[in-house]
Design an enzyme around this catalytic site. Structure first.
Site, PDB file in Angstrom:
ATOM      1  CD  GLU A 172      -5.441 -37.198  34.810  1.00  0.00           C
ATOM      2  OE1 GLU A 172      -5.507 -36.078  35.261  1.00  0.00           O
ATOM      3  OE2 GLU A 172      -4.676 -37.429  34.042  1.00  0.00           O
ATOM      4  CG  ASN A 218      -3.972 -39.275  31.274  1.00  0.00           C
ATOM      5  OD1 ASN A 218      -3.993 -38.135  31.132  1.00  0.00           O
ATOM      6  ND2 ASN A 218      -4.180 -39.890  32.583  1.00  0.00           N
ATOM      7  CD  GLU A 256      -7.348 -35.975  31.843  1.00  0.00           C
ATOM      8  OE1 GLU A 256      -6.080 -35.673  32.069  1.00  0.00           O
ATOM      9  OE2 GLU A 256      -8.159 -35.759  32.698  1.00  0.00           O
ATOM     10  CG  ASP A 261      -3.513 -33.839  30.464  1.00  0.00           C
ATOM     11  OD1 ASP A 261      -3.388 -32.924  31.250  1.00  0.00           O
ATOM     12  OD2 ASP A 261      -3.359 -34.980  30.780  1.00  0.00           O
ATOM     13  CD  GLU A 317      -2.492 -31.056  34.208  1.00  0.00           C
ATOM     14  OE1 GLU A 317      -3.114 -32.114  33.889  1.00  0.00           O
ATOM     15  OE2 GLU A 317      -1.542 -30.263  34.078  1.00  0.00           O
TER      16      GLU A 317
END
Ligand code: G
Ligand code: G
Ligand code: MN
Length: 419
Positions: A186, A244, A276, A306, A363
């Site tokens: 990520e 993101n 995400e 997310d 996560e």
């Protein structure tokens, strides 16, 4: 930092123990003394603790019981937060897990740093680990800038940073639980500030969303992510990249087409890019963001939901958007191995995601016990400090060889635990 290094830096800290039970309090004091900590204060309830703080000033860490006569722990923590009298808090309590969790949330809502919770009597190793988190926190705070200021930058400063291309990407690995392989990274944006060093996104992303600069930033992030994807490809790696996306980006319905063309020009498959999206970002402009998401999916991009479980319409989003991946928020993951409720939430979410044909990412995995739990529950992918912190792309290959060794040992320890 290793635990010995931590232990050394612990010794100079000031600790206040707030506990009504004489026996428990003396155990706590002994454990702290055995860790070499000299500056220790004590109090038998909240009122007394406030008097101690008035007399001696702010302390680094407060270790606090909840159920006490006089002023109880809950009220005391509120006072502590209001007057900023402690650097961080450890809650020590014999109460049941669900109450402790409420208090954890409360502490965080107050803006206090919670290092963790402990059962009683205090065990030396666990206390040392939690206090170690405080020294970690201090190091992080002194190396990143600024932490709590809400709007420290002007639009002009951010514009300059954009035109000088001062934003860089840190990569945080997402690894397969079954094989240990690096499935994806990520990318998390950082600002390499010429004077202040590395600046974290929380201090500039919300500002850029307000000022309309986020789109320019997203473009730079995408550009860099695509360069990284090409780099992976040349090295023969099939690693994907997650980026993101802000809600604002989703209002731009022509974005999927542009993005697709950018990847095609580099001969990259859209499946390599995982977008995400936080559920809270889907609430503003539902019609437009739905259109963008549908188009992204149609073009072959992967969509990831997310921070799942933290918004107020998780199920609704899941029902109408074709996500390929579900990321269980770290507030459910950290410490799940010792918490029935969190465990049940994770278990249910994994079942739900698998039924819908989605892959599950946990996560915020920081502890080995949580890794083993997630493995038992059938989680697919893990991301968190236990595996790796976000890092510059140049550090990925060293991390990977180190991780592969650690992964093998993990599997060995799991096997021997089952025998
Ligand atoms: O490590 P971390 O502090 O990087 O990230 C903090 C928050 O900032 C996370 O919620 C993350 O999703 C967000 N963030 C990081 N990089 C980006 C980015 O490039 N774009 C957007 N929109 N959000 C980002
Ligand atoms: O909102 P999003 O999920 O994109 O946020 C990613 C954020 O989570 C980043 O700020 C990243 O640094 C942080 N993060 C990643 N792994 C961990 C972890 O194991 N523990 C903690 N506390 N934060 C983590
Ligand atoms: Mn994310």
């Amino acid at each position: 930092m290793d635990s010995l290094g931590n232990l050394e830096s612990l010794k100079g800290h000031t600790i206040l123990v707030v506990e009504d039970n004489d026996f428990q309090r003396s155990v706590a004091l002994q454990v702290l003394q055995s860790l070499g900590i000299k500056d220790i204060h004590q109090a038998a309830d909240g009122l007394q603790a406030l008097k101690v703080l008035e007399q001696f000033g702010k302390v680094d860490v407060v270790i606090c019981d909840l159920d006490m006569p006089g002023m109880d722990g809950i009220q005391f923590l509120g006072e502590l937060a209001k007057n900023k009298l402690a650097g961080a808090v450890i809650v020590a309590s014999a109460m049941e897990a669900s109450l402790i969790r409420t208090v954890e949330d409360l502490v965080q809502e107050h803006g206090l740093k919670l290092l963790g919770t402990l059962a009683k009597p205090l065990a030396k190793k666990k206390l040392q680990d939690l206090l170690g988190r405080f020294t970690d926190l201090e190091t992080e705070e002194s190396t990143s800038f600024p932490q709590d200021a809400k709007a420290p930058w002007t639009v002009k400063e951010l514009d300059d940073a954009l035109s000088r291309k001062e934003f860089t990407l840190y990569h945080q690995p997402k690894v397969s639980m079954a094989t240990g392989e690096l499935e994806a990274t990520e990318v998390l944006c950082r600002w390499q500030h010429p004077e202040h060093g590395l600046v974290m996104p929380d201090s500039f992303i919300p500002l850029m969303e307000e000022s309309g600069q986020i789109e320019a930033l997203t473009e730079q992030v995408i550009e860099k992510a695509l360069v990284a994807l090409c780099d992976f490809k040349t090295k023969g790696m099939t690693t994907k990249i997650g980026i993101n996306l802000s809600a604002i980006t989703l209002n731009d319905t022509s974005m999927p087409d542009r993005l697709f063309k950018q990847l095609s020009a580099l001969k990259l498959s859209p499946e390599l890019l995982m977008l995400e999206i936080t559920e809270s970002s889907l609430i503003d402009q539902p019609a437009k963001s739905l259109e963008t998401l549908a188009r992204l999916k149609m073009k072959g991009f992967m969509l990831s939901i997310d921070d799942f479980g933290t918004g107020y319409s998780s199920m609704k989003q899941l029902n109408r958007i074709p996500f390929s991946e579900l990321k269980i928020d770290r507030s459910f993951v950290d410490g799940a191995s010792e918490d029935k409720t969190r465990k049940a939430i994770i278990d249910a979410n994994i079942g739900l995601a698998h039924t819908l044909g989605m892959r599950v990412v946990a996560e915020g995995v920081e502890q080995v016990a949580d890794w083993h739990l997630l493995n038992e529950l059938g989680c697919d992918i893990v991301q968190g400090y236990f595996v790796a912190r976000p890092m510059p792309i140049s550090e990925l290959s060293d991390w990977l060889s180190d991780w592969q060794q650690r992964f093998e040992q993990l599997n060995d320890s799991q096997q021997s635990a089952c025998e």
